[in-house]
Design a protein around this motif. Structure first.
Motif, PDB file in Angstrom:
ATOM      1  N   VAL A 176       0.863  -1.184   0.000  1.00 46.35           N
ATOM      2  CA  VAL A 176       0.000   0.000   0.000  1.00 46.35           C
ATOM      3  C   VAL A 176       0.899   1.233   0.000  1.00 46.35           C
ATOM      4  O   VAL A 176       1.583   1.521   0.977  1.00 46.35           O
ATOM      5  N   LEU A 177       0.909   1.940  -1.111  1.00 49.48           N
ATOM      6  CA  LEU A 177       1.778   3.096  -1.306  1.00 49.48           C
ATOM      7  C   LEU A 177       1.084   4.360  -0.803  1.00 49.48           C
ATOM      8  O   LEU A 177      -0.103   4.575  -1.080  1.00 49.48           O
ATOM      9  N   ILE A 193       9.814   1.188  -6.642  1.00 45.63           N
ATOM     10  CA  ILE A 193       8.767   0.749  -7.569  1.00 45.63           C
ATOM     11  C   ILE A 193       9.331  -0.223  -8.602  1.00 45.63           C
ATOM     12  O   ILE A 193       8.670  -1.210  -8.967  1.00 45.63           O
ATOM     13  N   ALA A 194      10.547   0.006  -9.062  1.00 46.63           N
ATOM     14  CA  ALA A 194      11.151  -0.904 -10.046  1.00 46.63           C
ATOM     15  C   ALA A 194      11.282  -2.312  -9.473  1.00 46.63           C
ATOM     16  O   ALA A 194      10.994  -3.309 -10.157  1.00 46.63           O
ATOM     17  N   ARG A 202       1.744  -6.535  -5.994  1.00 52.82           N
ATOM     18  CA  ARG A 202       0.511  -5.788  -6.222  1.00 52.82           C
ATOM     19  C   ARG A 202       0.612  -4.464  -5.478  1.00 52.82           C
ATOM     20  O   ARG A 202       0.931  -4.438  -4.285  1.00 52.82           O
ATOM     21  N   MET A 203       0.327  -3.349  -6.146  1.00 53.02           N
ATOM     22  CA  MET A 203       0.531  -2.023  -5.565  1.00 53.02           C
ATOM     23  C   MET A 203      -0.793  -1.274  -5.453  1.00 53.02           C
ATOM     24  O   MET A 203      -1.401  -0.908  -6.454  1.00 53.02           O
ATOM     25  N   ALA A 204      -1.235  -1.078  -4.222  1.00 53.39           N
ATOM     26  CA  ALA A 204      -2.401  -0.252  -3.953  1.00 53.39           C
ATOM     27  C   ALA A 204      -1.932   1.173  -3.646  1.00 53.39           C
ATOM     28  O   ALA A 204      -0.758   1.403  -3.354  1.00 53.39           O
ATOM     29  N   LEU A 205      -2.850   2.102  -3.713  1.00 53.05           N
ATOM     30  CA  LEU A 205      -2.544   3.518  -3.511  1.00 53.05           C
ATOM     31  C   LEU A 205      -3.612   4.084  -2.575  1.00 53.05           C
ATOM     32  O   LEU A 205      -4.804   3.874  -2.801  1.00 53.05           O
ATOM     33  N   LEU A 229       5.446  11.636  -7.917  1.00 51.85           N
ATOM     34  CA  LEU A 229       6.471  11.343  -6.915  1.00 51.85           C
ATOM     35  C   LEU A 229       7.044   9.935  -7.069  1.00 51.85           C
ATOM     36  O   LEU A 229       8.256   9.732  -7.028  1.00 51.85           O
ATOM     37  N   PHE A 230       6.152   8.946  -7.209  1.00 54.50           N
ATOM     38  CA  PHE A 230       6.588   7.551  -7.215  1.00 54.50           C
ATOM     39  C   PHE A 230       6.802   7.000  -8.627  1.00 54.50           C
ATOM     40  O   PHE A 230       7.261   5.885  -8.794  1.00 54.50           O
TER      41      PHE A 230
END
Length: 298
Positions: A176-177, A193-194, A202-205, A229-230
């Motif tokens: 969770v970003l 992120i890379a 899996r990337m949540a925001l 930013l990310f």
């Protein structure tokens, strides 16, 4: 904390409703609301009851998370382990009917491995999924710990190493970003992120809306910050507030448009999806559909 402890449910609800309405006005249909600012049983349960009350008063689904293990309260200064045991042995069992999940701040400023595992074990006994705040101020191994023990998600991860992120990818633990916290605290460290992409994490925001590090009442702004930013792609950012956000909450019935799922939709006046990540200070939400019912306007 002092203000939260002193506030009754009516006071907490009156403060919370305008914040919830601001998110709904941008198209939000599901909210996760965490406790964590009472740091004692009565105040923690009071926050959870108010969170559930919001779902009764507004057309929104609310998922509640017990974050009693957020910090060591002043009345337990120098007794971190004692407070962790209080959370595990008393607060979690008392909250089992009000909380949908348990969260722990695994950090050098909060709780160490032993404390965190104590809280995780209590969550399991209560039949509740768990998640971590972690690897924010230092690489504490939160990513690997969360993956190893079956966390739904790990929040922050600004200083997580590639090995821990690889473990999360293999376990299916959601990252969770929280770019609002990075911006507000003027942090130099950014999530890798890379490495997340390489590991298939899996990337949540999320907004991480809280008074200490991210007073963010706009999920649309988080879309912009996630990209600027990310360096998320537009697709990653939009997935982050829909399908991956649902996964971070353990919800398989929403976050996608598919037959048989909940019909929760946000309607936007844009020509292409990238505009949702491009503009800031503008709200193009025209309305929402909640449980198949069209809600006109904001």
């Amino acid at each position: 904390m002092r203000a939260t402890r002193a506030a009754d449910e009516a006071t907490l609800l009156a403060a919370a409703l305008p914040r919830a309405r601001a998110l709904l006005a941008e198209g939000v249909t599901t909210l996760e609301i965490k406790s964590g600012y009472g740091l004692e049983q009565a105040a923690e349960l009071r926050q959870l009851r108010v969170a559930r009350r919001i779902a009764e008063l507004l057309p929104v689904s609310v998922v509640t998370t017990l974050l009693a293990a957020h910090a060591v309260p002043p009345d337990y200064a120098g007794r971190r382990g004692d407070y962790a045991r209080l959370v595990a042995e008393e607060i979690i069992p008392a909250a089992a009917g009000l909380a949908d999940a348990v969260d722990v701040f695994h950090d050098r400023l909060a709780f160490d491995d032993a404390d965190t595992l104590l809280v995780i074990a209590a969550a399991r006994r209560a039949g509740l999924p768990f998640k971590l705040h972690g690897d924010q101020h230092a690489d504490m191994g939160s990513a690997a710990l969360g993956a190893r023990h079956g966390a739904l998600s790990v929040d922050h991860l600004e200083r997580a190493d590639a090995a821990g992120l690889a473990a999360m990818g293999a376990a299916g633990t959601v990252a969770v970003l929280l770019p609002g916290a990075t911006y507000f605290l003027r942090e130099a460290a950014m999530p890798d992120i890379a490495a997340m992409r390489a590991a298939g994490v899996r990337m949540a925001l999320a907004t991480d809306m809280n008074p200490g590090s991210s007073p963010a009442q706009s999920l649309l702004l988080m879309l912009n910050l996630g990209c600027t930013l990310f360096r998320l792609t537009v697709a990653e950012a939009l997935r982050g507030v829909t399908v991956e956000a649902a996964a971070a909450l353990g919800l398989a019935d929403r976050g996608r448009l598919a037959p048989g799922l909940r019909c929760d939709l946000a309607l936007f006046g844009v020509t292409r999806p990238a505009e949702l990540c491009y503009w800031f200070g503008r709200n193009p939400c025209l309305g929402r559909v909640f449980l198949g019912r069209v809600l006109e306007g904001r």
